[in-house]
Design a protein around this motif. Structure first.
Motif, PDB file in Angstrom:
ATOM      1  N   ALA A   8      -6.735  13.302   3.813  1.00 44.63           N
ATOM      2  CA  ALA A   8      -5.478  12.552   3.789  1.00 44.63           C
ATOM      3  C   ALA A   8      -5.734  11.072   3.544  1.00 44.63           C
ATOM      4  O   ALA A   8      -5.029  10.427   2.746  1.00 44.63           O
ATOM      5  CB  ALA A   8      -4.723  12.763   5.099  1.00 44.63           C
ATOM      6  N   VAL A   9      -6.734  10.515   4.215  1.00 45.03           N
ATOM      7  CA  VAL A   9      -7.035   9.087   4.068  1.00 45.03           C
ATOM      8  C   VAL A   9      -7.576   8.782   2.670  1.00 45.03           C
ATOM      9  O   VAL A   9      -7.141   7.818   2.014  1.00 45.03           O
ATOM     10  CB  VAL A   9      -8.048   8.641   5.142  1.00 45.03           C
ATOM     11  N   TRP A  10      -8.497   9.610   2.200  1.00 44.65           N
ATOM     12  CA  TRP A  10      -9.116   9.366   0.893  1.00 44.65           C
ATOM     13  C   TRP A  10      -8.102   9.493  -0.241  1.00 44.65           C
ATOM     14  O   TRP A  10      -7.950   8.581  -1.055  1.00 44.65           O
ATOM     15  CB  TRP A  10     -10.274  10.341   0.686  1.00 44.65           C
ATOM     16  N   LEU A  11      -7.383  10.609  -0.290  1.00 45.74           N
ATOM     17  CA  LEU A  11      -6.419  10.808  -1.365  1.00 45.74           C
ATOM     18  C   LEU A  11      -5.202   9.899  -1.199  1.00 45.74           C
ATOM     19  O   LEU A  11      -4.634   9.432  -2.189  1.00 45.74           O
ATOM     20  CB  LEU A  11      -5.974  12.278  -1.415  1.00 45.74           C
ATOM     21  N   GLY A  12      -4.807   9.636   0.064  1.00 45.82           N
ATOM     22  CA  GLY A  12      -3.704   8.709   0.285  1.00 45.82           C
ATOM     23  C   GLY A  12      -4.050   7.308  -0.194  1.00 45.82           C
ATOM     24  O   GLY A  12      -3.233   6.629  -0.835  1.00 45.82           O
ATOM     25  N   GLY A  13      -5.261   6.851   0.093  1.00 44.39           N
ATOM     26  CA  GLY A  13      -5.707   5.555  -0.395  1.00 44.39           C
ATOM     27  C   GLY A  13      -5.773   5.512  -1.911  1.00 44.39           C
ATOM     28  O   GLY A  13      -5.425   4.500  -2.533  1.00 44.39           O
TER      29      GLY A  13
ATOM     30  N   LEU B  96      -3.368   3.644  -7.104  1.00 46.99           N
ATOM     31  CA  LEU B  96      -2.621   3.896  -8.342  1.00 46.99           C
ATOM     32  C   LEU B  96      -1.312   3.121  -8.338  1.00 46.99           C
ATOM     33  O   LEU B  96      -0.882   2.601  -9.376  1.00 46.99           O
ATOM     34  CB  LEU B  96      -2.337   5.396  -8.488  1.00 46.99           C
ATOM     35  N   ALA B  97      -0.671   3.034  -7.171  1.00 45.32           N
ATOM     36  CA  ALA B  97       0.600   2.324  -7.067  1.00 45.32           C
ATOM     37  C   ALA B  97       0.436   0.835  -7.360  1.00 45.32           C
ATOM     38  O   ALA B  97       1.342   0.193  -7.900  1.00 45.32           O
ATOM     39  CB  ALA B  97       1.195   2.528  -5.679  1.00 45.32           C
ATOM     40  N   LYS B  98      -0.729   0.269  -6.988  1.00 48.44           N
ATOM     41  CA  LYS B  98      -0.979  -1.146  -7.233  1.00 48.44           C
ATOM     42  C   LYS B  98      -0.976  -1.462  -8.725  1.00 48.44           C
ATOM     43  O   LYS B  98      -0.627  -2.568  -9.140  1.00 48.44           O
ATOM     44  CB  LYS B  98      -2.323  -1.553  -6.627  1.00 48.44           C
TER      45      LYS B  98
ATOM     46  N   ARG C 268       0.860   0.120 -10.955  1.00 44.72           N
ATOM     47  CA  ARG C 268       1.993   0.897 -11.452  1.00 44.72           C
ATOM     48  C   ARG C 268       2.473   0.422 -12.822  1.00 44.72           C
ATOM     49  O   ARG C 268       2.817   1.230 -13.685  1.00 44.72           O
ATOM     50  CB  ARG C 268       3.148   0.822 -10.441  1.00 44.72           C
ATOM     51  N   VAL C 269       2.516  -0.906 -13.006  1.00 46.27           N
ATOM     52  CA  VAL C 269       2.993  -1.438 -14.281  1.00 46.27           C
ATOM     53  C   VAL C 269       2.141  -0.919 -15.430  1.00 46.27           C
ATOM     54  O   VAL C 269       2.651  -0.534 -16.490  1.00 46.27           O
ATOM     55  CB  VAL C 269       2.982  -2.982 -14.254  1.00 46.27           C
ATOM     56  N   PHE C 270       0.840  -0.907 -15.201  1.00 48.60           N
ATOM     57  CA  PHE C 270      -0.071  -0.410 -16.239  1.00 48.60           C
ATOM     58  C   PHE C 270       0.149   1.071 -16.502  1.00 48.60           C
ATOM     59  O   PHE C 270       0.257   1.512 -17.650  1.00 48.60           O
ATOM     60  CB  PHE C 270      -1.521  -0.656 -15.804  1.00 48.60           C
ATOM     61  N   PHE C 271       0.248   1.862 -15.420  1.00 51.04           N
ATOM     62  CA  PHE C 271       0.389   3.304 -15.581  1.00 51.04           C
ATOM     63  C   PHE C 271       1.764   3.714 -16.103  1.00 51.04           C
ATOM     64  O   PHE C 271       1.928   4.848 -16.568  1.00 51.04           O
ATOM     65  CB  PHE C 271       0.114   4.014 -14.249  1.00 51.04           C
ATOM     66  N   GLN C 272       2.767   2.821 -16.029  1.00 52.03           N
ATOM     67  CA  GLN C 272       4.092   3.137 -16.534  1.00 52.03           C
ATOM     68  C   GLN C 272       4.195   2.967 -18.045  1.00 52.03           C
ATOM     69  O   GLN C 272       5.185   3.387 -18.650  1.00 52.03           O
ATOM     70  CB  GLN C 272       5.137   2.249 -15.844  1.00 52.03           C
ATOM     71  N   LYS C 273       3.185   2.368 -18.657  1.00 49.94           N
ATOM     72  CA  LYS C 273       3.208   2.227 -20.115  1.00 49.94           C
ATOM     73  C   LYS C 273       3.150   3.614 -20.758  1.00 49.94           C
ATOM     74  O   LYS C 273       2.308   4.441 -20.398  1.00 49.94           O
ATOM     75  CB  LYS C 273       2.014   1.388 -20.582  1.00 49.94           C
ATOM     76  N   PRO C 274       4.058   3.896 -21.671  1.00 52.66           N
ATOM     77  CA  PRO C 274       4.125   5.239 -22.271  1.00 52.66           C
ATOM     78  C   PRO C 274       2.794   5.735 -22.831  1.00 52.66           C
ATOM     79  O   PRO C 274       2.429   6.895 -22.631  1.00 52.66           O
ATOM     80  CB  PRO C 274       5.166   5.072 -23.381  1.00 52.66           C
ATOM     81  N   ALA C 275       2.072   4.868 -23.523  1.00 54.05           N
ATOM     82  CA  ALA C 275       0.802   5.298 -24.107  1.00 54.05           C
ATOM     83  C   ALA C 275      -0.205   5.677 -23.025  1.00 54.05           C
ATOM     84  O   ALA C 275      -0.948   6.658 -23.162  1.00 54.05           O
ATOM     85  CB  ALA C 275       0.224   4.185 -24.986  1.00 54.05           C
ATOM     86  N   VAL C 276      -0.207   4.901 -21.937  1.00 52.52           N
ATOM     87  CA  VAL C 276      -1.124   5.191 -20.830  1.00 52.52           C
ATOM     88  C   VAL C 276      -0.722   6.493 -20.149  1.00 52.52           C
ATOM     89  O   VAL C 276      -1.568   7.330 -19.821  1.00 52.52           O
ATOM     90  CB  VAL C 276      -1.123   4.032 -19.812  1.00 52.52           C
TER      91      VAL C 276
ATOM     92  N   VAL D 175       1.181   9.540 -10.913  1.00 54.16           N
ATOM     93  CA  VAL D 175       1.434   8.777 -12.137  1.00 54.16           C
ATOM     94  C   VAL D 175       2.795   9.126 -12.728  1.00 54.16           C
ATOM     95  O   VAL D 175       3.530   8.256 -13.197  1.00 54.16           O
ATOM     96  CB  VAL D 175       0.312   9.020 -13.163  1.00 54.16           C
ATOM     97  N   SER D 176       3.164  10.411 -12.681  1.00 54.35           N
ATOM     98  CA  SER D 176       4.416  10.828 -13.304  1.00 54.35           C
ATOM     99  C   SER D 176       5.643  10.568 -12.443  1.00 54.35           C
ATOM    100  O   SER D 176       6.739  10.351 -12.955  1.00 54.35           O
ATOM    101  CB  SER D 176       4.358  12.320 -13.668  1.00 54.35           C
ATOM    102  N   ALA D 177       5.475  10.569 -11.098  1.00 52.41           N
ATOM    103  CA  ALA D 177       6.642  10.469 -10.218  1.00 52.41           C
ATOM    104  C   ALA D 177       6.573   9.330  -9.210  1.00 52.41           C
ATOM    105  O   ALA D 177       7.540   9.106  -8.487  1.00 52.41           O
ATOM    106  CB  ALA D 177       6.848  11.791  -9.482  1.00 52.41           C
ATOM    107  N   GLY D 178       5.439   8.649  -9.112  1.00 53.72           N
ATOM    108  CA  GLY D 178       5.363   7.529  -8.180  1.00 53.72           C
ATOM    109  C   GLY D 178       4.579   7.845  -6.921  1.00 53.72           C
ATOM    110  O   GLY D 178       4.214   8.981  -6.654  1.00 53.72           O
ATOM    111  N   TRP D 179       4.334   6.799  -6.128  1.00 54.32           N
ATOM    112  CA  TRP D 179       3.440   6.934  -4.968  1.00 54.32           C
ATOM    113  C   TRP D 179       4.024   7.817  -3.876  1.00 54.32           C
ATOM    114  O   TRP D 179       3.285   8.471  -3.146  1.00 54.32           O
ATOM    115  CB  TRP D 179       3.074   5.562  -4.422  1.00 54.32           C
TER     116      TRP D 179
END
Length: 206
Positions: free
Chosen positions: A160-165, A170-172, A174-182, A31-35
């Motif tokens: 690797a598969v579970w956490l990678g997925g 989360l990347a999908k 991304r716009v939502f998670f980039q909101k400062p409040a979120v 969330v803080s640095a990207g996928w």
């Protein structure tokens, strides 16, 4: 033997999907640095499992699991690291507002691969899990070392598969998670969860 292997893989899959410190660490980083950083963190976590696998097959993890002093030392080191990551996440949430104005750069500190590796290497519960449970799951048609090695590889692959997925999901959003409040909310939640896991690790008996 195939049925035993599939049953063992099923048990490992269930254990892998149970939320724990690994998922909290991955969430914080993704969330803080990207996928990309999220996947690197997953790589470090997977490498940590392989380290424990090698130690288990070599018999060193059994020594750790049987030694109260060694277990306590690793346990406290791991707990301290999780608490450190939690505090880091809480401080990060306070800096989000400053970054909105450009007062601070949006660049999380630390190597993501190393973060994942250290968080897993200093988790003595994996040593107990590998030395206590994996031998009972190993297929009887293989030698003990071969069976253990196979299950360690399966566990690492599932992780690797579970956490990678999870990172890619989360990347999908991304716009939502980039909101400062979120982002502030997620940092606070993951920070609190990591500190909670750290305290739980510190007070848990073998």
């Amino acid at each position: 033997m195939l049925i035993q292997f599939l049953a063992a893989a099923g048990v490992l899959a269930v254990l892998t999907m149970v939320p724990g410190p690994d998922m909290a660490v991955v969430t914080k980083r993704a969330v803080s640095a990207g996928w990309r950083d999220g996947l690197r963190t997953v790589g470090g976590i997977t490498a940590g499992l392989l380290v424990w696998g090698v130690l288990t097959i070599a018999g060193l993890a059994a020594v750790l699991a049987a030694s109260a002093t060694a277990y306590t030392a690793v346990k406290l080191a791991g707990a301290a690291y999780l608490v450190f990551l939690g505090i880091q996440a809480l401080l990060h949430s306070r800096r989000v507002r400053a970054r909105e104005t450009g007062a601070l750069p949006d660049s999380p500190a630390g190597n993501p691969w190393r973060t994942g590796l250290v968080s897993n290497v200093f988790n003595p519960k994996i040593a107990v899990f590998y030395t206590g449970l994996l031998p009972t799951l190993a297929p009887t048609g293989l030698s003990p070392h071969t069976g253990m090695a196979l299950l360690v590889l399966v566990h690492a692959a599932l992780t690797a598969v579970w956490l990678g997925g999870y990172v890619l999901l989360l990347a999908k959003a991304r716009v939502f998670f980039q909101k400062p409040a979120v982002r502030r909310t997620i940092d606070r939640v993951t920070g609190t969860v990591l500190i909670g896991f750290g305290l739980k690790v510190a007070t848990t008996q073998p």
